[in-house]
Write an enzyme that holds these catalytic residues in place. Sequence first.
Site, PDB file in Angstrom:
ATOM      1  N   ARG A  98      -5.413  -9.381   1.452  1.00 24.64           N
ATOM      2  CA  ARG A  98      -5.023  -8.518   0.328  1.00 24.64           C
ATOM      3  C   ARG A  98      -5.334  -9.320  -0.925  1.00 24.64           C
ATOM      4  NH1 ARG A  98       0.168  -4.745  -0.513  1.00 24.64           N
ATOM      5  NH2 ARG A  98      -1.197  -3.515   0.809  1.00 24.64           N
ATOM      6  N   HIS A 125      -8.531   0.601  -0.260  1.00 26.90           N
ATOM      7  CA  HIS A 125      -7.452   0.333   0.700  1.00 26.90           C
ATOM      8  C   HIS A 125      -7.828   1.048   2.003  1.00 26.90           C
ATOM      9  CE1 HIS A 125      -3.750  -0.933   2.222  1.00 26.90           C
ATOM     10  NE2 HIS A 125      -2.892  -0.294   1.464  1.00 26.90           N
ATOM     11  N   GLN A 128      -5.312   2.007   4.873  1.00 34.78           N
ATOM     12  CA  GLN A 128      -4.443   3.101   4.474  1.00 34.78           C
ATOM     13  C   GLN A 128      -5.156   4.450   4.642  1.00 34.78           C
ATOM     14  OE1 GLN A 128      -1.075   2.811   3.198  1.00 34.78           O
ATOM     15  NE2 GLN A 128      -1.245   4.930   3.828  1.00 34.78           N
ATOM     16  N   ASP A 219       0.166   8.591  -5.210  1.00 34.74           N
ATOM     17  CA  ASP A 219       0.398   7.143  -5.158  1.00 34.74           C
ATOM     18  C   ASP A 219       0.970   6.731  -6.515  1.00 34.74           C
ATOM     19  OD1 ASP A 219       0.366   4.430  -4.526  1.00 34.74           O
ATOM     20  OD2 ASP A 219      -1.789   4.179  -4.847  1.00 34.74           O
ATOM     21  N   CYS A 259       1.333   6.813   0.216  1.00 33.57           N
ATOM     22  CA  CYS A 259       1.080   5.563   0.956  1.00 33.57           C
ATOM     23  C   CYS A 259       2.263   4.609   0.882  1.00 33.57           C
ATOM     24  CB  CYS A 259      -0.180   4.890   0.427  1.00 33.57           C
ATOM     25  SG  CYS A 259      -0.083   4.496  -1.322  1.00 33.57           S
ATOM     26  N   ARG A 287       0.263   3.234  10.194  1.00 31.46           N
ATOM     27  CA  ARG A 287      -0.478   2.035   9.763  1.00 31.46           C
ATOM     28  C   ARG A 287      -0.592   1.051  10.938  1.00 31.46           C
ATOM     29  NH1 ARG A 287      -0.867   0.269   4.444  1.00 31.46           N
ATOM     30  NH2 ARG A 287      -1.966  -1.466   5.405  1.00 31.46           N
TER      31      ARG A 287
HETATM   32  N1   CP Z   1       0.934   1.165   1.639  1.00 28.35           N
HETATM   33  C1   CP Z   1       0.908  -0.186   1.578  1.00 28.35           C
HETATM   34  O1   CP Z   1      -0.157  -0.827   1.692  1.00 28.35           O
HETATM   35  O2   CP Z   1       2.127  -0.764   1.405  1.00 28.35           O
HETATM   36  P1   CP Z   1       2.422  -2.291   1.098  1.00 28.35           P
HETATM   37  O3   CP Z   1       1.977  -2.577  -0.293  1.00 28.35           O
HETATM   38  O4   CP Z   1       3.905  -2.415   1.279  1.00 28.35           O
HETATM   39  O5   CP Z   1       1.672  -3.150   2.093  1.00 28.35           O
HETATM   40  N1  NVA Z   2      -2.281   1.659  -5.600  1.00 23.70           N
HETATM   41  C1  NVA Z   2      -1.200   0.818  -5.137  1.00 23.70           C
HETATM   42  C2  NVA Z   2      -1.132   0.869  -3.646  1.00 23.70           C
HETATM   43  C3  NVA Z   2      -0.030   0.041  -3.039  1.00 23.70           C
HETATM   44  C4  NVA Z   2      -0.035   0.123  -1.544  1.00 23.70           C
HETATM   45  C5  NVA Z   2      -1.430  -0.613  -5.637  1.00 23.70           C
HETATM   46  O1  NVA Z   2      -2.573  -1.080  -5.623  1.00 23.70           O
HETATM   47  O2  NVA Z   2      -0.464  -1.249  -6.045  1.00 23.70           O
END
Ligand code: CP
Ligand code: NVA
Length: 301
Positions: A98, A125, A128, A219, A259, A287
């Site tokens: 990440r 992502h 997701q 989101d 999400c 997930r």
């Molecule tokens: N949806 C998602 O990726 O959640 P987190 O940021 O908690 O991993």
């Molecule tokens: N768009 C959000 C998704 C979190 C899972 C972010 O990047 O923070």
Amino acid sequence: MKHLLSITDAEQDIFEILELTAKFKADPHGKKHLKNKTLAMIFEKASTRTRISFEVAMLHLGGNPLYLSASDMQLGRGEIIEDTAKVLSRYVEGVMIRAIKHEDVLLFAENSSVPVINGLTDKEHPCQAITDIFTVYEYKNSYNVKMTYLGDGNNVCNSLLLACALVGMDITVVCPEGYEPDQEIFKKALLYAKETGSNIEITSNVYEGVKNADVIYTDVWVSMGDEAEKLQRLIDLNDYQVNMELLKQAKPDAIVMHCLPAIRDQEITDEVMQSSQYAIWDQAENRMHVEAALLYKLLNK
Ligand code: CP
Ligand code: NVA
């Protein structure tokens, strides 16, 4: 598929991944396909679902998940990504990252001899979006449905555009001017859509966009990294909230998806969260099953 950095990496494999997901969901504690294999998971940003679902999926498959906070690694003190990727490739069978910048994940993968999975970047992502397509199919028993995504055309929206187009699902993105999804990704999604027959639209008209929707998706308005723009974003996105009034414009049996994390009474009201039945929680659970399928496909070599 060697890595999963973008949904485009799965263009040949998407249906196989979805089928594998159903198998792992039906029997999550089945065979220990990844015994003696280790997945390094590097996080430059916070996570609840991604960290836990990957860890548990790896444990279900008999493998070892290894949580690494980037700030505690030498990465945080200036060791370059290329060297980090080469070293990790000597220790583990797969890496999930990440990252703040999408380019960093691409660079990591270029220098890695083991599979790399994108666990969220500023651009995409993919884990997701595959989960979301899987969840829609569970509820609607078809890919021939219309998803309406409301709000910020962010990383999640980008991956959803590609994933919907790949499986032939219609997707309408409803966002204010200046919050559109990535142009290159939109063009790529249009190319997929030409093949699969999916209909892709971007509009700022909430009423038009939500009409006949089978799936309403949203989101957060302030993604990780966008905090400095928070006040402006809350103003600009104010008309794009998923609330009970808006849901009346969608099909009566429309499902609501998010999400997560959800910020109550910004992009979605508490009332909608409470009444969303199970789709959002099934989505979160899925997930883990999608990631089991991805880990099996990429690491079981
Ligand atoms: N949806 C998602 O990726 O959640 P987190 O940021 O908690 O991993
Ligand atoms: N768009 C959000 C998704 C979190 C899972 C972010 O990047 O923070």
